[in-house]
Design an enzyme around this catalytic site. Structure first.
Site, PDB file in Angstrom:
ATOM      1  N   ASP A 190      20.456  -8.988  42.871  1.00  0.00           N
ATOM      2  CA  ASP A 190      21.356  -8.314  41.946  1.00  0.00           C
ATOM      3  C   ASP A 190      21.382  -6.811  42.234  1.00  0.00           C
ATOM      4  O   ASP A 190      20.417  -6.256  42.756  1.00  0.00           O
ATOM      5  CB  ASP A 190      20.910  -8.534  40.501  1.00  0.00           C
ATOM      6  CG  ASP A 190      21.216  -9.936  40.008  1.00  0.00           C
ATOM      7  OD1 ASP A 190      22.176 -10.543  40.510  1.00  0.00           O
ATOM      8  OD2 ASP A 190      20.497 -10.427  39.117  1.00  0.00           O
TER       9      ASP A 190
ATOM     10  N   ARG B 296      28.339 -11.086  46.036  1.00  0.00           N
ATOM     11  CA  ARG B 296      28.870 -11.308  44.686  1.00  0.00           C
ATOM     12  C   ARG B 296      29.557 -10.016  44.251  1.00  0.00           C
ATOM     13  O   ARG B 296      28.936  -8.944  44.272  1.00  0.00           O
ATOM     14  CB  ARG B 296      27.753 -11.651  43.707  1.00  0.00           C
ATOM     15  CG  ARG B 296      28.248 -11.741  42.256  1.00  0.00           C
ATOM     16  CD  ARG B 296      27.116 -11.553  41.282  1.00  0.00           C
ATOM     17  NE  ARG B 296      26.302 -12.738  41.139  1.00  0.00           N
ATOM     18  CZ  ARG B 296      25.015 -12.727  40.796  1.00  0.00           C
ATOM     19  NH1 ARG B 296      24.405 -11.571  40.598  1.00  0.00           N
ATOM     20  NH2 ARG B 296      24.335 -13.840  40.671  1.00  0.00           N
TER      21      ARG B 296
END
Length: 280
Positions: A106, A157
């Protein structure tokens, strides 16, 4: 949790999370899971988190679930030292590879972007192909960061970004963030990346559907990612249209900060939570 946090968090323990992951798997979803927490300030604690992720991956494998893991580098020691975070995430990525699984890194605050990208690039240079990274469309720098990564044929992402950033580094207006998001998705797909489109914005989802159909981009080159408990009807609709859909399904005892971010992001989430309080 009894008052409504369970709508967004799949329990405080791995056993509770596995029940949710299995239900989503049976409904046709892919999933990832995250052990909630960040900002580990000591090396021993960060190594302990890495060990917990290894146990999570072992359990996923034993259960036969279509689940990977997503993690924050500050949870693995980035606040201690970059090398500490690299050693811990490489340990988790290597363990995932032995199990045929995947790890997503992330992205966090803007001041951590460069270190995060360096660690991702080091992992790829070391031969780890089963690792991806997130990029935030609200940061001015991100389009350049994507260009930097494209030679690696990365798994990226694309998210809008959830941290409060100064206007010197991030778009302050939603329309600009949304436009950058679309540009990033299109450039990533045209540039050979596998793209995880992480949004609940139906306008953007429809745009990506039309773009990929028009460009002849096969559906195994991208997926839609949505958060557990948010817009489940939209999630089911995308699965019914034969899209790859991943539901991000976090768990852990440190669920409170995560819940507060979800409530702050969307008024409908706060209304749901308040209704739960009134009913009880």
């Amino acid at each position: 949790m009894r008052l409504g946090a369970g709508r967004f968090v799949a329990g405080t323990t791995l056993d509770e999370c596995i029940v949710v992951l299995r239900r989503l798997d049976e409904a046709g979803f892919h999933t990832n899971t995250t052990l909630l927490g960040e900002e580990i300030a000591d090396a021993d604690g960060a190594r302990g988190v890495a060990a917990e992720y290894e146990q999570i991956l072992d359990r996923i494998g034993a259960e036969g679930l279509r689940t990977n893991v997503a993690l924050k580098l500050t949870h693995l020691g980035l606040s201690v030292a970059e090398e500490t975070a690299f050693e811990n995430v490489e340990r988790v990525v290597a363990h995932a590879a032995r199990l045929g699984n995947f790890v997503r890194i992330d992205m966090e605050q803007s001041e951590l972007v460069e270190a995060t990208l360096r660690i991702y690039e080091r992992l790829r240079a070391a031969g780890h192909a089963n690792v991806g990274v997130a990029l935030q469309s609200y940061l001015f720098r991100t389009e350049g960061d994507l260009e930097r990564l494209l030679p690696l044929a990365p798994n990226v992402r694309i998210v809008k970004g959830a941290y409060l950033e100064p206007v010197s580094v991030a778009y302050p207006q939603k329309r600009d963030v949304d436009a950058a998001f679309v540009r990033l998705v299109e450039r990533g797909l045209r540039g050979g990346a596998y793209v995880a489109v992480a949004t609940h914005d139906e306008r953007i989802i429809r745009h990506v559907q039309a773009f990929t159909a028009r460009e002849g981009i096969p559906r195994d080159r991208f997926e839609f990612q949505l958060l557990y408990g948010i817009r489940p009807a939209l999630q089911r609709s995308l699965v019914a249209q034969s899209h790859n859909v991943l539901v991000a399904t976090p768990f852990g005892p440190d669920w409170y900060p995560y819940l507060m971010r979800r409530l702050a992001e969307r008024p409908a989430n706060l209304l749901f939570f308040l209704r739960s309080l009134v009913r009880r």
